[in-house]
Design a protein around this motif. Sequence first.
Motif, PDB file in Angstrom:
ATOM      1  N   HIS A 137     -44.350 -90.939  -5.089  1.00 34.30           N
ATOM      2  CA  HIS A 137     -44.555 -89.552  -4.648  1.00 34.30           C
ATOM      3  C   HIS A 137     -45.624 -88.992  -5.586  1.00 34.30           C
ATOM      4  O   HIS A 137     -45.338 -88.617  -6.719  1.00 34.30           O
ATOM      5  CB  HIS A 137     -43.248 -88.767  -4.768  1.00 34.30           C
ATOM      6  CG  HIS A 137     -43.315 -87.414  -4.131  1.00 34.30           C
ATOM      7  ND1 HIS A 137     -42.225 -86.798  -3.586  1.00 34.30           N
ATOM      8  CD2 HIS A 137     -44.339 -86.551  -3.950  1.00 34.30           C
ATOM      9  CE1 HIS A 137     -42.568 -85.627  -3.088  1.00 34.30           C
ATOM     10  NE2 HIS A 137     -43.852 -85.450  -3.309  1.00 34.30           N
ATOM     11  N   ASN A 155     -38.041 -80.490  -7.672  1.00 33.32           N
ATOM     12  CA  ASN A 155     -38.914 -79.947  -6.628  1.00 33.32           C
ATOM     13  C   ASN A 155     -39.660 -81.051  -5.883  1.00 33.32           C
ATOM     14  O   ASN A 155     -40.035 -80.875  -4.732  1.00 33.32           O
ATOM     15  CB  ASN A 155     -39.901 -78.990  -7.314  1.00 33.32           C
ATOM     16  CG  ASN A 155     -40.685 -78.163  -6.349  1.00 33.32           C
ATOM     17  OD1 ASN A 155     -41.729 -78.599  -5.911  1.00 33.32           O
ATOM     18  ND2 ASN A 155     -40.200 -76.991  -6.014  1.00 33.32           N
ATOM     19  N   THR A 156     -39.871 -82.181  -6.536  1.00 33.38           N
ATOM     20  CA  THR A 156     -40.671 -83.244  -5.917  1.00 33.38           C
ATOM     21  C   THR A 156     -39.789 -84.412  -5.475  1.00 33.38           C
ATOM     22  O   THR A 156     -39.700 -84.707  -4.272  1.00 33.38           O
ATOM     23  CB  THR A 156     -41.782 -83.680  -6.906  1.00 33.38           C
ATOM     24  OG1 THR A 156     -42.651 -82.558  -7.118  1.00 33.38           O
ATOM     25  CG2 THR A 156     -42.578 -84.858  -6.385  1.00 33.38           C
TER      26      THR A 156
END
Length: 339
Positions: free
Chosen positions: A155, A172-173
């Motif tokens: 990611h 958040n990721t």
Amino acid sequence: MVLKVGLIGVGNIGNVHIDRINNRINGAKVVAICDVPAKEAATKAVAKKIGATYFADGFDLIKSNDVDAVVITTNDPAHPQYVLAAIAADKRVFCEKPLAVDPKDCIKIMDAEIAKGKRMVQVGFMRRFDRGYDEIKELVDKRAYGEPLLLHCTHRNPTVDESYDTPMAVENTAVHEMDTLRWLLGENFIKAKVVMPRKQTHNTHANLHDPQMVYLETESGVLVDLEVFVNCQWGYDINCRVVCETGELRLLDPNYHAVRTANNDEVPISRDWSDRFIQAYDNEFQAWVNSVEDGTATGASAYDGYVASVATHTASLARDTQQEQAITYEVDRPALYKD
Ligand code: ISE
């Protein structure tokens, strides 16, 4: 009938979703928007441009008789208060991920929905609506290449700004993978470990350890390694390889051309989440609007939001302690969320 949407949080993703609701999908229009006082002038300018009413207060927007349903695109910590207010006002709500950073807030949201006796919340895990993940899920469900054994994922974001700090890499990721991979494999994660490599990129800033490696294990023993690298510079680079017993399933970046010139063959990489997942977001919002219209529910539920929040919360603990942690779920899937 056109669904009248009130949207709270007119930042980056808020603006993208306003355009999506008004111009890319059918059956809905943004009629009211709101953001924090510091952004009053900019929010009023957007309201004027799209012909929506400006609200200084999100709770007033939710209560407004002109608003049928609510979209929440604020910063993460503000999500739960508005989701709870929307449920109390008996309005359907789409909340961007994560539903809440603290799993306890997700439990409050589930309790509020259960008290109403219906699913009212959809969480913005858009990858569930991405064609690539969807095709891989179909093959995994059929066990087309035997049992899934290992997943290798990345990611990567090109850059992030100074407000993005070390915990956000997980909360958040990586939260996207926590949800999508659980959905794809059909089982929960039970162990998490986060390694903070000693060697970091020069392109990071003081409050961010970048990159980080996240390791997860599912109930049946499938292992996931996930590289989160948010200042990689070269693009929005999302990869997922599912290693099965007799084949490897690989997610492709939906760019539909390559350029071949002298001694060179170039395949583009997406720029950011808004173009990489543009179709997934459109599908997700269209599905939400349709489900509100016909009184059904679709996409990631508040329970899915809870499970993802427990996984990220535990992974954050694993990072802070630099030790593997067992992921345990205080709440079993309530009846409202059984398929
Ligand atoms: C952001 O909030 C997102 O949702 C993006 O999809 C993700 O790639 C990014 O890292 C997050 O900060």
